[in-house]
Design a protein around this motif. Sequence first.
Motif, short mmCIF file in Angstrom:
data_model
loop_
_atom_site.label_atom_id
_atom_site.label_comp_id
_atom_site.label_asym_id
_atom_site.label_seq_id
_atom_site.Cartn_x
_atom_site.Cartn_y
_atom_site.Cartn_z
N LEU A 1 65.32 118.03 55.19
CA LEU A 1 64.40 119.05 55.69
C LEU A 1 65.08 119.93 56.73
O LEU A 1 66.13 119.56 57.28
CB LEU A 1 63.17 118.36 56.31
N ARG A 2 64.48 121.05 57.03
CA ARG A 2 64.97 121.97 58.05
C ARG A 2 63.92 122.12 59.12
O ARG A 2 62.76 122.42 58.83
CB ARG A 2 65.33 123.33 57.45
N ARG A 3 64.34 121.91 60.36
CA ARG A 3 63.38 121.87 61.46
C ARG A 3 62.63 123.18 61.66
O ARG A 3 61.52 123.18 62.20
CB ARG A 3 64.08 121.49 62.76
N ARG A 4 63.20 124.30 61.22
CA ARG A 4 62.51 125.58 61.40
C ARG A 4 61.31 125.69 60.47
O ARG A 4 60.39 126.47 60.72
CB ARG A 4 63.48 126.74 61.18
N ARG A 5 61.32 124.91 59.39
CA ARG A 5 60.19 124.91 58.46
C ARG A 5 59.32 123.66 58.62
O ARG A 5 58.12 123.71 58.36
CB ARG A 5 60.70 124.99 57.02
N GLN A 6 59.93 122.56 59.00
CA GLN A 6 59.21 121.30 59.13
C GLN A 6 59.63 120.61 60.43
O GLN A 6 60.77 120.16 60.57
CB GLN A 6 59.54 120.37 57.95
N PRO A 7 58.75 120.54 61.44
CA PRO A 7 59.12 119.88 62.69
C PRO A 7 59.57 118.43 62.45
O PRO A 7 58.92 117.68 61.72
CB PRO A 7 57.82 119.92 63.50
N ILE A 8 60.71 118.08 63.07
CA ILE A 8 61.30 116.75 62.89
C ILE A 8 61.43 116.07 64.25
O ILE A 8 62.10 116.57 65.16
CB ILE A 8 62.70 116.85 62.24
N VAL A 9 60.78 114.93 64.39
CA VAL A 9 60.93 114.06 65.56
C VAL A 9 61.82 112.89 65.13
O VAL A 9 61.65 112.33 64.04
CB VAL A 9 59.56 113.56 66.05
N TYR A 10 62.74 112.50 65.99
CA TYR A 10 63.69 111.44 65.64
C TYR A 10 63.72 110.39 66.74
O TYR A 10 63.93 110.71 67.91
CB TYR A 10 65.08 112.04 65.45
N THR A 11 63.50 109.13 66.36
CA THR A 11 63.68 107.98 67.25
C THR A 11 64.83 107.13 66.72
O THR A 11 64.71 106.53 65.65
CB THR A 11 62.40 107.13 67.32
N PRO A 12 65.95 107.07 67.44
CA PRO A 12 67.10 106.29 66.93
C PRO A 12 66.85 104.78 66.89
O PRO A 12 67.46 104.09 66.06
CB PRO A 12 68.22 106.63 67.92
N HIS A 13 66.02 104.25 67.78
CA HIS A 13 65.85 102.78 67.89
C HIS A 13 67.22 102.11 68.06
O HIS A 13 67.48 101.06 67.46
CB HIS A 13 65.13 102.21 66.67
N CYS A 14 68.08 102.71 68.83
CA CYS A 14 69.45 102.31 69.11
C CYS A 14 70.41 103.06 68.18
O CYS A 14 70.41 102.86 66.96
CB CYS A 14 69.69 100.81 68.98
#
Length: 364
Positions: free
Chosen positions: A109-122
């Motif tokens: 996906l591309r963040r400009r079209r679809q908001p992306i939240v990311y949690t690495p969990h380490c």
Amino acid sequence: MTTTRTTAHEGDGAPRRVLHVVEKFSSGVGSAIAQYSRSLPSAEHFLLSTTAVDAEGDLADQAAFAGTYRMAGPVPAKIRRIRAVAAELRPDVVHAHSSHGGAYTRLALRRRRQPIVYTPHCYAFERRDVARPTRAAFWGIEALLARNTTVFAACAPREERLSRWPGSGARRVLVPNVAPVPAHLAQRTPGEPPVVVGGGRISPQKDPGYFAAVVAELRRARPELRAVWLGDGEPDARRALERAEVEVTGWLPRAAVLDRLAAADLYLHSARWEGFPLMVAEAVALGVPTLVRPVPSFDDVPGELRPADPVAAALTCLADPAANVERWRALLSGNTVESQSRALAEAYAAAVVPDSHPIGGGSR
């Protein structure tokens, strides 16, 4: 696949539909995602994973998903699947979890079209079971993918600091891990042999060999001591624990895990690298003395809780547990369902409306 509605939410821009993407819905990461779905009930939560929602323990019962989807096959197939599910659901936010889920999502996906939240969990570059060049490669991949990330929802202060990527304007929000526990649990029985507990997926990260070595040293002073590992994993490593006279429970429903943990005299977290482990939060919430290793993942933890000499510290905890529990509870006083709910709402709102102002706990 669960049948779901396919119309997107309209209105004021507040996130109402969230698609969680993870390689494996299991172990601590699965528990964290399940808790997210309950901490923010104002949103519909959907899951996309390679594993079934009910594949391990009672994770399905811990979660509140409006629908679940599966992905399979090689990496290109998973990337196509993420695109297809996102196109069908039209979520307000896609929340990617852990290294694989984070990579697949940000390639799909591309963040400009679809908001992306990311949690690495380490982050993977925190690993200590691979060589430095491999860790450097992991860092480079994360640095590139950071440019296609709207918000980093870090699960620990160190993870938030590590998410300050060069060239990335992504917001960073600390979303603390929490461990709500039921009111009625087993209690420790005075006079019985002391019980030391470890837990999690038996793997190089959790380093069960370290746990077994500390237990062996403790038994020199306390021969009657019992040791229990709550979890399961690699067969050879499990057999090594059992040869060291450590009881391995296998995967249990969460209520049974909490019962066994509540009855322990000490929780020893043996991991070599971490984000922020839920079992530490659970042990503290249950009033169980807890020790972690002096590794970079726990830089924010006071020295007496991550001792260089775990055997001496463990013997102190067994003799006088109160000071340890009090220090941990002060340290984790902000790890509540309410604070997690506020932080998740902030992270999702910042993703949907990037110039929104923080509402507590976040940073730029």
